[in-house]
Design a protein around this motif. Structure first.
Motif: not given
Length: 139
Positions: A92-105
């Motif tokens: 629920r909101g105006d928009y979504l934001v996904a924040k991606g990251r690396i745990i183990k390269p």
């Protein structure tokens, strides 16, 4: 991060018709840190009017994959081998934001994650967490 890597990510994202269908855009490109924003469009809602889990998953998977892409040689891309999602709250909101990251390269497998937030004004609510594995493949 170099300009060639940034350009590769922008070019790859532009080629994803699914992201265009969802109205998604990359709003942050840093080494190991990608943010993708998507509106909650009428066509991406579920039966109760919230953003569909498919929208949440799609941008979360892409954010995690592009975070991995920031760390591999230019002659490679990544594909998703598996991703698990925990849905924590309605989208629920105006928009979504996904924040991606690396745990183990890694050279053969990369463990990645993303957090997806529903944003209304200045308020962000964590609605999902994803963790998965990306596989580098030849471009």
């Amino acid at each position: 991060m170099d300009n060639a890597t940034r350009a590769r990510i922008k070019e790859s994202f532009a080629a994803q018709s699914m992201m265009a269908t969802l109205g998604a855009e990359i709003v942050r490109i840093e080494s190991g840190d990608i943010h993708i924003k998507a509106p909650i469009l009428h066509g991406s809602r579920q039966q109760q009017g919230f953003g569909h889990a498919g929208l949440t998953f799609s941008i979360g998977d892409s954010a995690a994959g592009y975070a991995a892409l920031t760390q591999i040689p230019l002659e490679n891309e990544v594909v998703t081998a598996e991703v698990k999602i925990n849905l924590l709250a309605p989208a629920r909101g105006d928009y979504l934001v996904a924040k991606g990251r690396i745990i183990k390269p890694g050279r053969r497998l990369m463990v990645v994650a993303s957090d997806v937030f529903a944003v209304t004004g200045n308020d962000e609510v964590l609605i999902a967490v994803l963790q998965g594995t990306m596989v580098p493949v030849p471009r």
